[in-house]
Design an enzyme around this catalytic site. Sequence first.
Site, PDB file in Angstrom:
ATOM      1  CE  LYS A 192      -0.809   0.496   4.979  1.00 10.99           C
ATOM      2  NZ  LYS A 192      -0.081   1.758   5.147  1.00 10.99           N
ATOM      3  CB  THR A 193       4.048   2.209   1.658  1.00  7.24           C
ATOM      4  OG1 THR A 193       3.539   1.876   2.953  1.00  7.24           O
ATOM      5  CG2 THR A 193       4.888   3.473   1.760  1.00  7.24           C
ATOM      6  CD  GLN A 220      -2.960  -4.857   8.547  1.00  8.83           C
ATOM      7  OE1 GLN A 220      -1.891  -4.650   9.107  1.00  8.83           O
ATOM      8  NE2 GLN A 220      -3.105  -4.794   7.232  1.00  8.83           N
ATOM      9  CG  ASP A 273      -1.224   5.044   5.058  1.00  4.82           C
ATOM     10  OD1 ASP A 273      -1.905   4.056   4.725  1.00  4.82           O
ATOM     11  OD2 ASP A 273      -0.017   4.972   5.386  1.00  4.82           O
ATOM     12  CD  GLU A 274      -1.924   2.059   8.508  1.00  6.30           C
ATOM     13  OE1 GLU A 274      -2.954   1.359   8.649  1.00  6.30           O
ATOM     14  OE2 GLU A 274      -0.791   1.562   8.326  1.00  6.30           O
ATOM     15  NE  ARG A 300       2.099  -7.408  11.298  1.00  5.51           N
ATOM     16  CZ  ARG A 300       1.770  -6.612  10.289  1.00  5.51           C
ATOM     17  NH1 ARG A 300       2.571  -5.627   9.926  1.00  5.51           N
ATOM     18  NH2 ARG A 300       0.645  -6.789   9.618  1.00  5.51           N
TER      19      ARG A 300
END
Length: 698
Positions: free
Chosen positions: A31-32, A248, A217-218, A587
Amino acid sequence: MDLTRLNNKQLEAVKINEGPLLILAGAGSGKTRVLTTKVAYLIDELGVSPEHILAITFTNKAAKEMKDRVVSILGPIAYNIQISTFHSFGLLIIKENFEMLGYNSNFTILDSDDTLTLIKKIMKELNIDPKMYNPKAIRNKISGAKNEMMTAKEYSRFANTDMEEKVVSVYEVYERKLKINNSLDFDDLLMEPILLFKNQPKILKKYQQKYQYILIDEYQDTNSAQYLLVKQLGAKYKNVCVVGDESQSIYSFRGANYRNILNFEKDYPNCNTVFLEQNYRSTGNILEAANHVIANNKERKDKNLWTENEVGDKIVYHRTRNEADEGEYVINEINKLLNAGAKKDSIAVLYRTNAQSRSMEDAFLRNNIPYKVIGSFYFYNRKEIKDLICYLKLIYNPADDVSLARIINVPKRGIGDKTIANLTEKANSFGVSMFEAIDEGKCLEFKKLILELIAEKDNCTLTEFVELILDKSGIRKELTDENSVESEIRLENLEEFKSITASFENFHGSISLEDFLNEISLVSDINEHKNEADVVTLMTIHSAKGLEFDYVFIVGMEEGLFPHNNSLMDSSGIEEERRLCYVAITRAKKKLWLINSQRRLIFGETSCNPPSRFIEEIGDDYLEKEIMDTSSSMLGKTFYKEDMVDKNAEYNFGDKVRHDSFGVGVIVGIDKSLLTIAFEHPHGIKKLIKGHKSIKKI
């Protein structure tokens, strides 16, 4: 510009730039890269002016990384883009409109300590007793009200309790004082711009015209104020692109509302939605485990992560006897990884609560493996633990002036620095300890407390004595009254300290305060490898969000611990715990371990919790089980040697023993303080924790 590194879905997300866009980006889906490429695409391909772009993320570090990436693509022109956190952007709005908001240009921003100081002064003016109404709790309630966009007047409509009425009275004065002092607090950085836009439509239109393309974002982590700010700014052009993953969303305790992302399509009925489901981080088995767990949540978007990476190893599921074995097992597995060439910084140990770090840290220290704790202090260096140890030291040695000076005002007793300085001078002039020099005032009340505790120390076990200190000192009450996330963590750590005393008592039978203080000083003074770069990382799962490691160990996978006890009676709480599990699993890049214990000493009590439901939700197809069958005959059960009739007898592998409840058994495992015995006719595990001395050699 080069778009060849993007997959089809990423490319689709980059090229949709007119109208609202929801990008649902699974863990490790790039996504970044999509966000930074999208910003660059707007400028380089569509000719959008950098000044018309607003990109918001949640941390200063993430904002800097995003800007650096865009600069690497576009060059210095990218510095004209507004890339920042929500609060930094809010500060910009206030700086540009301070007069309209009623401030002077030299306004100051209060940090949390400054805010608390001001609230205490107001409480004193209003004759509100800080012993009855915790100033930190009042500060937290005012902060929560501001994040819900409630002024003191609006908050008063919902005040039903005595505490809430006190909050209203403090909040009203607090608002006036901030204006008089030409100051804002951190929450005002969001609240003031929103109120400005609401009350001044012309100013809102100016910013809508300026920021025609908004990227957030987020988005699953936005609270009510952040949600409103985005909605205000994007109302004209509706070129609002939000990126996130409701699976998340793990910060509800900070006010985050995952429904903001679930409801985006309702807020913007004509929006496009793009799913980023290809994962570039993890192996196939790890992804399938994550998918199977999160599929049990009802409030979620229907997406399924997949990868072109190798299937990889199955997830190791290991069940140990107790938390000490859990630590040793993790150490053994890490040593295997290190011997095979893995770097320490590619390994992480994740846990649900900060208190769990203590047994892990002990294992790492004993085995001399360098580590670092992310998101918290080392256990013995945490303020609340050092305070408690200083109580124990002062009770053992009242002449310990260092410990006395630290805790004479812990919790707050109204004993200030000046009083302590006067006491020090008095002690020096008479050539005695500060404790001996105390003869009046609030210091005398503290002295009486210590003397009372000294009289009690030989009348109970060490664990019971710690419990007594927490109650009689007022430490527990102060933290309970504060009622914040930080105070809950500190309370958990203090409860976990009782696990240390209990484990010493289990090992030694009983232990004096002197011996205990000597033992823990050896542990707490060991070099903690703070300056080493290549170290194993220990952290809570909340702290791990956004990070990735080749090898991940998730410990404490038990009902009541993960999922946490606080969530078990609430379906929304369980769903958040499941999202937390999803974050933890994703992770891991190469290999994942899930570990729990049959018996765990935590918060000073031994519990026997069943395995976490999340393990069953993963399913056997993706697990490699290393677990003792607790239902078979000739089952191995673990006992402390203290449970033996003759605890000083020599026990050897293969010796036959008899237990009043379990019958005849054979010793199949020996540790320093533990025996594992295989019985032919085992009964329920609850028998294990009674502690009656009923085992004897035949």
